[in-house]
Design a protein around this motif. Sequence first.
Motif, PDB file in Angstrom:
ATOM      1  N   UNK A  78      -8.556   3.420   6.960  1.00  0.00           N
ATOM      2  CA  UNK A  78      -9.849   2.742   6.956  1.00  0.00           C
ATOM      3  C   UNK A  78      -9.777   1.403   6.223  1.00  0.00           C
ATOM      4  N   UNK A  79      -9.043   1.365   5.091  1.00  0.00           N
ATOM      5  CA  UNK A  79      -8.910   0.110   4.340  1.00  0.00           C
ATOM      6  C   UNK A  79      -8.124  -0.933   5.149  1.00  0.00           C
ATOM      7  N   UNK A  80      -7.082  -0.491   5.839  1.00  0.00           N
ATOM      8  CA  UNK A  80      -6.308  -1.411   6.675  1.00  0.00           C
ATOM      9  C   UNK A  80      -7.206  -2.059   7.726  1.00  0.00           C
ATOM     10  N   UNK A 120       2.433   6.256   9.533  1.00  0.00           N
ATOM     11  CA  UNK A 120       2.695   6.875   8.234  1.00  0.00           C
ATOM     12  C   UNK A 120       2.700   8.392   8.344  1.00  0.00           C
ATOM     13  N   UNK A 121       1.793   8.945   9.144  1.00  0.00           N
ATOM     14  CA  UNK A 121       1.746  10.390   9.312  1.00  0.00           C
ATOM     15  C   UNK A 121       2.969  10.904  10.053  1.00  0.00           C
ATOM     16  N   UNK A 145      -4.861  12.862   2.947  1.00  0.00           N
ATOM     17  CA  UNK A 145      -6.088  12.202   2.496  1.00  0.00           C
ATOM     18  C   UNK A 145      -5.839  10.732   2.188  1.00  0.00           C
ATOM     19  N   UNK A 146      -4.744  10.436   1.496  1.00  0.00           N
ATOM     20  CA  UNK A 146      -4.428   9.052   1.147  1.00  0.00           C
ATOM     21  C   UNK A 146      -4.192   8.208   2.399  1.00  0.00           C
ATOM     22  N   UNK A 147      -3.480   8.755   3.383  1.00  0.00           N
ATOM     23  CA  UNK A 147      -3.196   7.999   4.605  1.00  0.00           C
ATOM     24  C   UNK A 147      -4.487   7.690   5.357  1.00  0.00           C
ATOM     25  N   UNK A 204       0.827  -1.206   0.000  1.00  0.00           N
ATOM     26  CA  UNK A 204       0.000   0.000   0.000  1.00  0.00           C
ATOM     27  C   UNK A 204       0.859   1.252   0.000  1.00  0.00           C
ATOM     28  N   UNK A 205       2.011   1.207   0.675  1.00  0.00           N
ATOM     29  CA  UNK A 205       2.902   2.359   0.662  1.00  0.00           C
ATOM     30  C   UNK A 205       3.436   2.640  -0.735  1.00  0.00           C
ATOM     31  N   UNK A 206       3.828   1.581  -1.452  1.00  0.00           N
ATOM     32  CA  UNK A 206       4.297   1.751  -2.831  1.00  0.00           C
ATOM     33  C   UNK A 206       3.163   2.242  -3.721  1.00  0.00           C
ATOM     34  N   UNK A 207       1.970   1.673  -3.541  1.00  0.00           N
ATOM     35  CA  UNK A 207       0.821   2.090  -4.339  1.00  0.00           C
ATOM     36  C   UNK A 207       0.471   3.553  -4.073  1.00  0.00           C
ATOM     37  N   UNK A 208       0.554   3.965  -2.806  1.00  0.00           N
ATOM     38  CA  UNK A 208       0.264   5.361  -2.489  1.00  0.00           C
ATOM     39  C   UNK A 208       1.267   6.294  -3.153  1.00  0.00           C
ATOM     40  N   UNK A 209       2.537   5.887  -3.182  1.00  0.00           N
ATOM     41  CA  UNK A 209       3.535   6.697  -3.866  1.00  0.00           C
ATOM     42  C   UNK A 209       3.227   6.829  -5.343  1.00  0.00           C
TER      43      UNK A 209
END
Length: 375
Positions: free
Chosen positions: A369-371, A331-332, A362-364, A193-198
């Motif tokens: 919520x998804x996590x 993450x924040x 916003x992404x975090x 998810x971190x890579x996808x968010x990037x």
Amino acid sequence: MNKLNSLLKRESKANNATCALESPEEVHQRDKSKIRLVVSIAIVLPLIIALYHYLPGLVDAFTYNFINLKPASHLGAAINFFFYDTIKILILLFLISSLMGIINAYFPVDRLRIYLTTKKMYGLEYFFASFFGAVTPFCSCSSIPLFIGFVKGGIPLGVTFAYLITSPLVNEVAVAMFLGLFGLKATIIYAGSGILMGMIGGIVLGKLKLDKYLSDWVRQIQENAIQENEEWNSEKMPFLDRLPAIIKDGWDIVRKVLLYVIIGIAVGAAMHGYVPENFFADFLSADKWYAIPLAVILAVPMYANAAGIVPVIQVFVAKGVPLGTAIAFMMAVVGLSLPEATLLKKVMKWKLIGVFFGIITLFIIVLGYLFNLVL
């Protein structure tokens, strides 16, 4: 590119000439050093793996038998937590840092910059930049010099942001610690998810055409940049010749983050031993819809790298905070800190910093919520 190829050929010839000047005794000594290295790894690596396997029992014996602390006491629980997590995380950190060192050695940033600016990637450049951010061991502040290098090299700003977003969020430090503390499933979801968010963040920021909001200093660098000569001949070096430097770099990473690991685990140990069970659950429990946004907002004034914050996150989870909420907080902390904003001011105008922080926030929150739905 022809200039680079010519440089490579000249340096390769120079290296061959240097090797030809070595005496048989020097060659023999170098070969003996390689053999000693291989034998040392063959002995030490199984010992490290065995230590990791038997670590819980060894730490229990040390805590409860050798120094005679009681398992039910606050101090006993805190000390046991501290020794076990410190040793376990340092072992994982060294092994994974060394592995990432091998990857970095054969996938250097300068070559990535050249590749991304000369090849038609059809969007894959965002994945490669984000993945490279994941395998480099930098916090948000130390990632910024590479951000400048990317911009200087002419890489599009969106691709550069993909790297800047992922680099502090996902690295071998965080992966090693997550693997040891939360297991394989949580680690894969977190890293992926971190890579996808990037990637998504880089694409979105790239579409907004924000280059004009780079600082005047960076834009001047970008305009006047001259492509530096690349030392590609290092890729011709045999693996065994490179391995000592790779292992040393892996140990250097451990040494540089050691203080953060100890401080973070010490805080986590104190919380584990002394903080009441429901303290964090009262504020960040799963039944409160605002728990994840609140966790992100509370994290922004703080600053730590992954080594310092992950042990604290483990204690959050142990005290009843949902894992997704805890990951959003982490993450924040590592990706949206005030020190990072201050340093970013050197390379961006405030409007660009605001847009960058707003999108990542916003992404975090969405990921939090998804996590909580899948973990």
